[in-house]
Design an enzyme around this catalytic site. Structure first.
Site, mmCIF file in Angstrom:
data_model
loop_
_atom_site.group_PDB
_atom_site.id
_atom_site.type_symbol
_atom_site.label_atom_id
_atom_site.label_comp_id
_atom_site.label_asym_id
_atom_site.label_seq_id
_atom_site.Cartn_x
_atom_site.Cartn_y
_atom_site.Cartn_z
ATOM 1 N N CYS A 52 14.024 11.015 5.808
ATOM 2 C CA CYS A 52 14.133 10.691 7.229
ATOM 3 C C CYS A 52 15.569 10.658 7.723
ATOM 4 O O CYS A 52 15.828 10.921 8.892
ATOM 5 C CB CYS A 52 13.451 9.361 7.512
ATOM 6 S SG CYS A 52 14.069 8.003 6.500
ATOM 7 N N GLU A 61 11.250 16.633 13.948
ATOM 8 C CA GLU A 61 11.548 16.438 12.533
ATOM 9 C C GLU A 61 10.665 17.367 11.701
ATOM 10 O O GLU A 61 9.445 17.266 11.721
ATOM 11 C CB GLU A 61 11.305 14.984 12.135
ATOM 12 C CG GLU A 61 11.670 14.680 10.704
ATOM 13 C CD GLU A 61 11.448 13.224 10.346
ATOM 14 O OE1 GLU A 61 12.299 12.654 9.640
ATOM 15 O OE2 GLU A 61 10.436 12.645 10.782
ATOM 16 N N LYS A 111 0.848 -1.195 0.000
ATOM 17 C CA LYS A 111 0.000 0.000 0.000
ATOM 18 C C LYS A 111 0.884 1.246 0.000
ATOM 19 O O LYS A 111 1.484 1.584 1.016
ATOM 20 C CB LYS A 111 -0.932 0.045 1.213
ATOM 21 C CG LYS A 111 -1.990 1.166 1.102
ATOM 22 C CD LYS A 111 -2.684 1.429 2.403
ATOM 23 C CE LYS A 111 -1.876 2.313 3.306
ATOM 24 N NZ LYS A 111 -1.681 3.693 2.755
ATOM 25 N N GLU A 159 10.480 1.695 9.819
ATOM 26 C CA GLU A 159 11.514 2.656 9.411
ATOM 27 C C GLU A 159 10.881 4.032 9.545
ATOM 28 O O GLU A 159 10.039 4.414 8.739
ATOM 29 C CB GLU A 159 11.960 2.359 7.971
ATOM 30 C CG GLU A 159 13.303 2.975 7.614
ATOM 31 C CD GLU A 159 13.178 4.425 7.197
ATOM 32 O OE1 GLU A 159 13.524 5.301 8.033
ATOM 33 O OE2 GLU A 159 12.742 4.687 6.075
#
Length: 492
Positions: free
Chosen positions: A295, A394, A187, A261
């Site tokens: 990331c 972040e 997905k 992750e």
């Protein structure tokens, strides 16, 4: 809308293209122009369940898990060949749906995952210890115990990918899952489904058996169905740590294996003896690569106080030379953020940084003259304390912070004072000292003086702390999709 490339806009379930059961659709827009690229089917829960059931049948009854590794490798190589043939389509779709500048689209976004696929089929699978003997052991009064250790496919895998590197991230899950003999439902992110839907074409061209790989669309409901479905054995998710915790909790009810992750706030330590040219290039890349939507990008620059001002001056000059605009323009060096919502988030965090007392030395606003598209100026903060929100959160946008330090010990403490631990870097002419510092940084990967070229498929990618669970790439990624079985017997 007419395009210069081709893509598949249907779901891929049990070896067939389908529009699915839902009348709803996902609208895919170019983040640089806001123009419509495509409308793709929005998977219903029925579609997702059909995909899971197809994967279950293919695993329990089909040939794929029972093929020899060399036979699976041959299919994967045919997939790689078809991907290489269709690279122009992949590159064009990536530029349009993800907003990558062409050099990035032609490398990390597309060619690198194909190289990883070839590496898996040509290097990892032939050398992998799929079965190895156990050392015979004498059991007094019983006999000699002996046997083998087998590595077997985990089962049905739910692979949930992210929007920033759509083809790369999807393939980093598809490659090891298929290599292991698993079956899967992929997905992609709802903002960038087109490159992942194309993988169904490659599977067909390679002769992948029906049901081994299924591709559905959707957002929260589809994801929840995949993470809770009783027929799913393993969930692999790439995305934010916030959503990662939700995925982890949903999968826990049925004790599925979970590979995560997640995010990062990675630190680059620049010692007084560092090559400042190299360190500045690295910091520029950390801020501007894919508009900061990565990331593992190095977004905290920790610099020795003796060279702080010089590094900031060089970095500011470098940011001033960045050309922000439509990535379809060859002159553009930084493209847009993926959506208006993501730009709003970045702008709010920038305002928080100013309110907390940090100083913007470059950028901080929307570029003038770009009225369409989700653009932001590359932005640099100084006067930052590591306790500030902008040093701990972040951004997933083109924003970097510079923090001074006085000693190596202080630099390591600052680097590790983060909820994340995905990546890190050390810059120093003293490579012994740099190695010692790297060994103390709690992160899944640390480079010294820029590291090696490219994304090495022999490396292990993953993070410490809230940056995730498990590892991806090469044999380390393959290992996540395998169970270990002991088959033993006694010799009397």
């Amino acid at each position: 809308m007419t395009t210069a490339y081709s893509f598949s806009s249907q779901l891929y379930i049990d070896g067939h293209r389908t529009d699915g059961d839902s009348e709803a659709s996902l609208v895919v827009r170019n983040p640089a122009t806001e123009e419509l690229i495509a409308e793709v089917p929005q998977s219903s829960l029925t579609d997702v369940r059909r995909a899971v059931e197809a994967a279950r049948r293919a695993f329990d009854e089909g040939p794929w898990p029972r093929l020899k590794p060399a036979e699976r490798a041959a299919v994967l190589l045919r997939m790689a060949e078809e991907m290489e043939r269709r690279l122009p389509d992949l590159v064009a779709v990536n530029i349009a749906e993800a907003g990558s500048v062409r050099p990035l689209a032609e490398s990390l976004q597309t060619r690198v995952p194909v190289a990883h696929l070839r590496d898996m089929a040509e290097r990892v699978m032939p050398a992998f210890a799929w079965e190895r003997p156990m050392q015979p052991t004498v059991a007094p009064g019983i006999g000699i115990s002996q046997g083998v250790l087998r590595r077997e496919a985990f089962g049905v895998c739910a692979l949930i990918s992210a929007y920033n590197f759509p083809f790369f991230l999807s393939m980093m899950k598809v490659i090891p899952a298929l290599a292991a003999g698993c079956t899967a439902v992929l997905k992609p992110a709802p903002a960038t489904p087109l490159e992942s839907l194309l993988i169904g074409d490659f599977a067909d061209a390679a002769g992948l058996p029906p049901g081994v790989l299924n591709i559905v669309t959707g957002d929260i409901e589809a994801g929840r169905e995949l993470t809770t479905h009783p027929m799913v054995d393993l969930v692999s998710f790439t995305g934010s740590d916030t959503v990662g915790r939700t995925v982890y909790a949903q999968a826990a009810a049925s004790l599925k294996k979970v590979v995560l992750e997640l995010g990062g706030k990675s630190a680059s330590i620049v010692r007084a003896d560092a090559d400042l040219d190299g360190a500045v290039r690295s910091a520029l890349a950390g801020i501007t690569t894919h508009a900061g939507q990565g990331c593992s990008l190095l977004t905290r620059t920790l610099v020795h106080e003796s060279v702080h001002d010089e590094l900031v001056a060089r970095l500011s000059k470098g940011l001033a030379a960045v050309r922000v605009g439509d990535p379809a323009d060859p002159a553009t060096t930084m493209g847009p953020l993926i959506s208006e919502a993501q730009r709003d988030k970045v702008e709010k965090l920038i305002r928080v940084g100013e309110e907390e007392g940090a100083r913007i030395v470059h950028g901080g606003k929307r570029p003038p003259g770009l009225d369409r598209g989700h653009f932001m100026e590359p932005t640099l903060f100084t006067g930052v304390d590591n306790g500030m929100t902008i040093a701990r959160t972040e951004f997933f946008g083109p924003v970097g912070v510079v923090i001074p330090f006085a000693t190596d010990e202080e630099a390591v403490l600052i680097a590790n004072d983060s909820p994340y631990g995905l990546a890190g870097a050390v810059w120093s002419a003293d490579t012994v000292a740099a190695h010692q510092i790297a060994s103390r940084i709690r992160a899944g990967g640390v480079t010294i003086n820029g590291g090696s070229a490219g994304v090495n498929p022999r490396a292990a990618f993953g993070g410490y702390k809230q940056s995730g669970l498990g590892r991806e790439w090469g044999e380390f990624g393959l290992d996540e999709y395998l169970q270990t079985k002991t088959v033993s017997w006694a010799a009397r």
